[in-house]
Design a protein around this motif. Structure first.
Motif, short mmCIF file in Angstrom:
data_model
loop_
_atom_site.label_atom_id
_atom_site.label_comp_id
_atom_site.label_asym_id
_atom_site.label_seq_id
_atom_site.Cartn_x
_atom_site.Cartn_y
_atom_site.Cartn_z
N GLU A 169 85.75 113.14 88.12
CA GLU A 169 84.40 113.68 88.13
C GLU A 169 84.08 114.31 89.47
O GLU A 169 84.54 113.84 90.52
N THR A 170 83.28 115.35 89.41
CA THR A 170 82.67 115.90 90.62
C THR A 170 81.30 116.44 90.23
O THR A 170 81.06 116.73 89.06
N VAL A 171 80.40 116.56 91.20
CA VAL A 171 79.02 116.94 90.90
C VAL A 171 78.58 118.02 91.87
O VAL A 171 78.81 117.93 93.08
N GLY A 172 77.92 119.05 91.32
CA GLY A 172 77.28 120.07 92.13
C GLY A 172 75.78 119.86 92.13
O GLY A 172 75.17 119.75 91.07
N ILE A 173 75.19 119.76 93.32
CA ILE A 173 73.77 119.44 93.45
C ILE A 173 73.09 120.54 94.26
O ILE A 173 73.18 120.57 95.49
N PRO A 174 72.39 121.46 93.58
CA PRO A 174 71.70 122.52 94.31
C PRO A 174 70.34 122.06 94.82
O PRO A 174 69.66 121.23 94.20
N SER A 175 69.96 122.58 95.97
CA SER A 175 68.64 122.29 96.54
C SER A 175 68.24 123.47 97.40
O SER A 175 68.62 123.55 98.57
N GLY A 176 67.46 124.38 96.82
CA GLY A 176 67.10 125.59 97.55
C GLY A 176 68.35 126.40 97.85
O GLY A 176 69.14 126.72 96.97
N LYS A 177 68.54 126.72 99.14
CA LYS A 177 69.71 127.49 99.54
C LYS A 177 70.93 126.61 99.76
O LYS A 177 72.03 127.12 100.00
N ARG A 178 70.77 125.31 99.65
CA ARG A 178 71.88 124.39 99.88
C ARG A 178 72.57 124.05 98.55
O ARG A 178 71.93 123.99 97.50
N LEU A 179 73.87 123.82 98.63
CA LEU A 179 74.64 123.34 97.49
C LEU A 179 75.55 122.22 97.99
O LEU A 179 76.44 122.45 98.82
N THR A 180 75.30 121.02 97.50
CA THR A 180 76.08 119.85 97.88
C THR A 180 77.06 119.52 96.77
O THR A 180 76.71 119.57 95.59
N VAL A 181 78.28 119.18 97.14
CA VAL A 181 79.28 118.73 96.17
C VAL A 181 79.61 117.27 96.46
O VAL A 181 79.94 116.91 97.60
N CYS A 182 79.51 116.45 95.43
CA CYS A 182 79.91 115.05 95.50
C CYS A 182 81.33 114.95 94.95
O CYS A 182 81.55 115.20 93.76
N VAL A 183 82.30 114.64 95.81
CA VAL A 183 83.70 114.66 95.41
C VAL A 183 84.25 113.26 95.21
O VAL A 183 83.79 112.29 95.82
N SER A 184 85.26 113.17 94.34
CA SER A 184 86.01 111.94 94.12
C SER A 184 87.22 111.92 95.03
O SER A 184 87.75 112.97 95.41
N SER A 185 87.67 110.72 95.38
CA SER A 185 88.86 110.56 96.22
C SER A 185 89.97 109.80 95.50
O SER A 185 91.10 109.72 96.01
N GLN A 186 89.66 109.23 94.33
CA GLN A 186 90.64 108.51 93.54
C GLN A 186 90.37 108.76 92.06
O GLN A 186 89.25 109.15 91.69
N VAL A 187 91.37 108.52 91.23
CA VAL A 187 91.16 108.50 89.78
C VAL A 187 90.79 107.06 89.44
O VAL A 187 91.63 106.17 89.49
N GLY A 188 89.51 106.84 89.12
CA GLY A 188 89.02 105.48 88.97
C GLY A 188 88.74 104.87 90.33
O GLY A 188 88.67 105.56 91.35
N CYS A 189 88.60 103.55 90.35
CA CYS A 189 88.30 102.85 91.61
C CYS A 189 88.71 101.39 91.50
O CYS A 189 88.40 100.73 90.50
N PRO A 190 89.41 100.85 92.51
CA PRO A 190 89.83 99.45 92.46
C PRO A 190 88.80 98.45 92.96
O PRO A 190 89.03 97.24 92.91
N MET A 191 87.65 98.94 93.45
CA MET A 191 86.69 98.04 94.11
C MET A 191 85.89 97.21 93.11
O MET A 191 85.34 96.16 93.45
N ALA A 192 85.73 97.69 91.88
CA ALA A 192 85.11 96.93 90.78
C ALA A 192 83.68 96.49 91.08
O ALA A 192 83.27 95.39 90.69
N CYS A 193 82.91 97.33 91.78
CA CYS A 193 81.50 97.00 92.02
C CYS A 193 80.80 96.80 90.68
O CYS A 193 80.96 97.61 89.75
N ASP A 194 80.00 95.75 90.57
CA ASP A 194 79.50 95.32 89.27
C ASP A 194 78.52 96.31 88.65
O ASP A 194 78.37 96.35 87.43
N PHE A 195 77.87 97.11 89.47
CA PHE A 195 76.84 98.03 88.97
C PHE A 195 77.39 99.43 88.70
O PHE A 195 76.64 100.31 88.31
N CYS A 196 78.68 99.65 88.92
CA CYS A 196 79.25 101.00 88.94
C CYS A 196 80.08 101.28 87.70
O CYS A 196 80.99 100.52 87.36
#
Length: 353
Positions: A100-127
């Protein structure tokens, strides 16, 4: 003069993510002049290049010989847009894995939220990502590709990148550092516009400090005491809160840059007045900023988003204790915005859209 296919040197891994010096070495191995590296670099990072056979400034014969060398671009598997303009993507990697990746526009800004792994080993309970388990680390080209994909889809230059998608960046720290370098030097995004987020891996924050990066460090705290943190983040059992905070203090002392602490607010669980006071006590005395994140509910657990009043009260309590604090405005709620949510909900056979 180009070399034959039989004698051709082994190529780099997929070319995306390679620096200009690396590309210069690569074209030299192919007995090509150095200026070809600058052409290749421009094509990769600023012209959306996907196949070397399309690089029209290269000699036709050499292009045909290079046609099987991977550039390292993904395919959009699924695209989900929210009314606020946020777009969430499922990207298919060369081995068929989906991230997954996300593009978040805000006015003239464009933020990208990038992934660093396929899945995640941390197993946070809310995620939602943690519920899906861990498959592998991403490669350098797969991280850089996410930014270029969003930039091309929006037809707008990316201004900010946050490593807050799938995965724990500091468990893939060498690749993340390479990606930060490429996003800065090759794509042209200032380091101060890059943010690396972590739940905390022993010794890795000090490793970041040694790099003297200008990027922002964001630590996902999510709890005001060790017992509660262990409930939400299983890995916290191996990394006591005080040790994590000591490493963050060392980071501030070493770099002169403040640490951002991310704190997901979960209704009736970690959003009480006493939690805010406890959090303030931990953070008093060094350069920090708290980013409160009202929870985006997922189907797998019963955690709920606090009311606007409880969010405001928590923030007011921190402010009264002289803690710098802000609330992250939720974006993309209609596009399965919680990390891992779209990947979990989209059928694996979904066609690209």
């Amino acid at each position: 003069m180009s070399v034959s296919l039989i004698d051709r040197p082994s190529p780099l891994p997929p070319l995306l993510g390679a620096s200009l010096p690396e590309l210069t070495d690569w074209v030299a191995q192919h007995n090509q002049p150095a200026y070809r590296a600058k052409q290749l670099h421009q094509w990769l990072y600023h012209q959306g290049g996907r196949s070397l056979s399309d690089l029209s400034v290269f000699p036709k014969q050499w292009r045909s010989e290079l046609a099987d060398i991977p550039v390292g671009r993904s395919q959009i598997h699924h695209r989900s847009a929210a009314p606020d303009g946020t777009v969430k993507y499922l990207l298919r990697m060369e081995d068929g894995q989906i991230i997954e990746t996300v593009g978040i526009p805000s006015g003239k800004r464009l933020t990208v939220c990038v992934s660093s792994q396929v899945g995640c080993p941390m197993a946070c309970d809310f995620c939602a990502t943690g519920k899906g388990g861990f498959l592998r680390n991403l490669h350098r080209h797969e991280i850089v590709d996410q930014v270029l994909t969003v930039q091309e889809d929006f037809e707008q230059r990316v201004s900010n990148v946050v490593f807050m998608g799938m995965g724990e960046p500091l468990l893939n720290v060498d690749v993340v550092l390479d990606s930060v370098r490429s996003l800065n030097e090759d794509v042209g995004i200032g380091q101060r516009s890059l943010t690396v987020s972590t739940v905390g891996i022993p010794g890795r924050i000090r490793r970041l400090a040694e790099q003297r990066l200008q990027a922002t460090l964001a630590v996902s705290l999510h709890a005001s005491n060790q017992a509660l943190r262990e409930t939400l983040i299983p890995s916290a059992r191996q990394y006591p809160l005080e040790q994590l905070l000591d490493e963050c203090r060392d980071y501030v002392d070493s770099t002169g840059r403040r640490v951002t602490f991310e704190y997901i607010l979960l209704a009736e669980l970690n959003d009480c007045h006493s939690h805010a006071l406890e959090l303030a006590k931990h953070l008093r005395g060094f350069q920090t900023h708290v980013n409160l994140i009202p929870y985006n509910p997922i189907q797998e657990v019963d955690y709920q988003r606090p009311s606007p009043q409880r969010i405001q009260d928590f923030m007011d309590t921190l402010k009264a204790q002289h803690i710098a604090v802000s609330v992250r405005r939720s974006r993309g709620l209609a596009a399965d915005a919680a990390c891992g949510q779209l990947r979990a909900n989209a059928d694996s056979s979904t066609s690209p859209s």
